[in-house]
Design a protein around this motif. Structure first.
Motif, short mmCIF file in Angstrom:
data_model
loop_
_atom_site.label_atom_id
_atom_site.label_comp_id
_atom_site.label_asym_id
_atom_site.label_seq_id
_atom_site.Cartn_x
_atom_site.Cartn_y
_atom_site.Cartn_z
N LEU A 77 0.86 -1.22 0.04
CA LEU A 77 -0.19 0.04 0.06
C LEU A 77 0.85 1.20 0.06
O LEU A 77 0.75 2.28 -0.69
CB LEU A 77 -0.87 -0.12 1.32
CG LEU A 77 -1.67 1.21 1.59
CD1 LEU A 77 -2.72 1.52 0.31
CD2 LEU A 77 -2.57 1.08 2.61
N ALA A 78 1.88 1.24 0.82
CA ALA A 78 2.92 2.34 1.02
C ALA A 78 3.22 2.72 -0.78
O ALA A 78 3.65 3.76 -1.06
CB ALA A 78 3.94 2.27 1.91
N VAL A 116 0.84 4.24 -2.92
CA VAL A 116 0.76 5.68 -2.58
C VAL A 116 2.02 6.39 -2.96
O VAL A 116 1.75 7.63 -3.67
CB VAL A 116 0.52 5.94 -0.77
CG1 VAL A 116 0.81 7.39 -0.53
CG2 VAL A 116 -0.77 5.49 -0.33
N ASP A 117 2.97 5.95 -2.78
CA ASP A 117 4.39 6.61 -3.41
C ASP A 117 4.32 6.66 -4.87
O ASP A 117 4.66 7.75 -5.43
CB ASP A 117 5.49 5.68 -2.87
CG ASP A 117 5.95 5.87 -1.72
OD1 ASP A 117 5.27 6.94 -0.76
OD2 ASP A 117 6.58 4.95 -0.84
N VAL A 118 3.66 5.74 -5.40
CA VAL A 118 3.65 5.87 -6.99
C VAL A 118 2.63 6.98 -7.36
O VAL A 118 2.95 7.88 -8.24
CB VAL A 118 2.99 4.55 -7.73
CG1 VAL A 118 2.85 4.55 -9.14
CG2 VAL A 118 4.26 3.60 -7.51
N ALA A 119 1.45 7.01 -6.66
CA ALA A 119 0.45 8.03 -7.24
C ALA A 119 1.22 9.45 -6.83
O ALA A 119 0.93 10.49 -7.63
CB ALA A 119 -0.73 7.90 -6.35
N VAL A 120 1.77 9.60 -5.59
CA VAL A 120 2.36 11.05 -5.24
C VAL A 120 3.43 11.22 -6.12
O VAL A 120 3.81 12.43 -6.66
CB VAL A 120 2.59 11.09 -3.72
CG1 VAL A 120 3.37 12.24 -3.45
CG2 VAL A 120 1.41 10.87 -3.08
N GLY A 121 4.39 10.25 -6.45
CA GLY A 121 5.45 10.35 -7.16
C GLY A 121 5.21 10.81 -8.51
O GLY A 121 6.00 11.77 -9.24
N ALA A 122 4.20 10.33 -9.15
CA ALA A 122 3.85 10.86 -10.56
C ALA A 122 2.91 12.10 -10.42
O ALA A 122 2.63 12.50 -11.50
CB ALA A 122 2.86 9.77 -11.02
N GLY A 123 2.69 12.64 -9.31
CA GLY A 123 2.04 13.99 -9.11
C GLY A 123 0.54 13.88 -9.32
O GLY A 123 -0.13 14.81 -10.09
N ALA A 131 -7.56 7.15 2.01
CA ALA A 131 -7.42 7.35 3.17
C ALA A 131 -5.98 7.77 3.67
O ALA A 131 -6.04 8.73 4.37
CB ALA A 131 -7.82 6.12 3.99
N ARG A 132 -5.01 7.39 2.97
CA ARG A 132 -3.84 7.85 3.27
C ARG A 132 -3.56 9.37 2.82
O ARG A 132 -2.95 10.27 3.68
CB ARG A 132 -2.68 7.09 2.30
CG ARG A 132 -2.47 5.70 3.01
CD ARG A 132 -1.44 5.78 4.37
NE ARG A 132 -1.25 4.33 4.96
CZ ARG A 132 -0.13 3.83 4.65
NH1 ARG A 132 0.90 4.39 3.95
NH2 ARG A 132 -0.25 2.33 4.96
N PHE A 133 -4.27 9.89 1.73
CA PHE A 133 -4.13 11.12 1.40
C PHE A 133 -4.58 11.99 2.41
O PHE A 133 -4.31 12.98 2.50
CB PHE A 133 -4.96 11.36 -0.21
CG PHE A 133 -4.13 10.71 -1.18
CD1 PHE A 133 -2.53 10.39 -0.91
CD2 PHE A 133 -4.87 10.16 -2.21
CE1 PHE A 133 -1.89 9.91 -2.18
CE2 PHE A 133 -4.06 9.65 -3.17
CZ PHE A 133 -2.62 9.50 -3.17
N GLU A 134 -5.84 11.55 3.03
CA GLU A 134 -6.62 12.46 4.06
C GLU A 134 -5.80 12.53 5.20
O GLU A 134 -5.84 13.52 5.72
CB GLU A 134 -7.97 11.67 4.38
CG GLU A 134 -8.83 11.85 2.82
CD GLU A 134 -10.19 11.50 3.08
OE1 GLU A 134 -10.52 10.95 4.34
OE2 GLU A 134 -11.22 11.41 2.34
N HIS A 135 -5.12 11.35 5.55
CA HIS A 135 -4.49 11.46 6.86
C HIS A 135 -3.08 11.99 6.65
O HIS A 135 -2.31 12.36 7.64
CB HIS A 135 -4.28 10.00 7.36
CG HIS A 135 -5.66 9.36 7.69
ND1 HIS A 135 -6.07 8.37 7.33
CD2 HIS A 135 -6.69 10.23 8.68
CE1 HIS A 135 -7.20 8.10 7.99
NE2 HIS A 135 -7.64 9.07 8.69
#
Length: 244
Positions: free
Chosen positions: A153-154, A157-164, A202-206
């Motif tokens: 899961l981490a 999340v890192d892929v989504a965030v890293g890709a902007g 949920a990670r984005f919200e927290h």
């Protein structure tokens, strides 16, 4: 003739051009299956840059989304990667300007969830250790599975965030979760792709700093996204996004 009038295309002409672009999309996707998802994303971007799409344009885009899903199911194409899946989900949210039809929500929920799960599997495989072959105790295997799921899961999340694409996924998640009916949301949560997608949201919200970082990085694109959010999600949710 009157010199003071702008020379840009009129509203009806723009609408007709959008309908032609969207209407030709299924044929183009079938001719170029390897570029099908990218072609759909490009068409969404064209319509997003202008006025909201007409009913005819939206119907063609909806048909194209179903076609993309069928092509993937038949094995004609590889599943879209997480950044492209996020772009598709965001584009449909903006163009529908409110609650998505159930079939569109379901297709996108599966598409984005599968893309995140694929990213998680790719990014999280090395952290799982890979040493045990199932010979340990039941409790130990459960603990290792839980650890692997957390690491995967981490990675997602890192892929989504890293890709902007954190902000695009946030918009999609809020559109589906806040504007869908309880029965639609219940059906989506039964899909096998739901756990990783909901956990990612949920990670984005927290962890709002990650979302905030990419909204700042996007600059004008973020401002445009927030403007669209205010139009159909309401100012309170848009302000929540800005705060994050």
């Amino acid at each position: 003739v009157d010199g003071g009038e702008p020379s840009g295309p009129s509203g009806p002409l723009v609408a007709r051009a959008q309908e032609l672009v969207a209407g030709s999309l299924p044929r183009i996707m079938e001719k170029e299956p390897s570029e099908a998802a990218r072609r759909l994303s490009d068409a969404l971007r064209v319509l997003m840059a202008n006025s909201p799409g007409s009913d005819a344009s939206l119907a063609s885009l909806r048909q194209s989304l179903h076609l993309l899903s069928r092509m993937e199911a038949r094995g004609q194409i590889e599943p879209p990667k997480a950044p492209l899946a996020a772009d598709l989900s965001f584009g449909f949210c903006v163009l529908y300007r409110g609650a998505l039809p159930f079939d569109v929500s379901a297709r996108l929920w599966r598409l984005v969830g599968s893309a995140l799960a694929g990213s998680a599997a790719g990014g999280g495989s090395s952290s799982s250790g890979g040493g045990g072959s199932g010979s340990g105790s039941v409790g130990g295997s459960r603990g290792s599975a839980t650890g692997h799921a957390s690491g995967a899961l981490a990675a997602a999340v890192d892929v989504a965030v890293g890709a902007g694409r954190a902000s695009e996924l946030w918009v999609f998640g809020h559109t589906v979760r806040y504007l869908s009916s309880p029965s639609v949301l219940a059906a989506l949560r039964l899909m096998p792709q739901a756990p990783v997608l909901e956990a990612c949201l949920a990670r984005f919200e927290h962890k709002p700093a990650k979302l905030h970082f990419h909204l700042l990085q996007d600059g004008d694109a973020a401002a445009a996204a927030l403007s669209k959010l205010r139009e159909f999600l309401g100012p309170e949710l848009a302000e929540d996004a800005e705060a994050k």
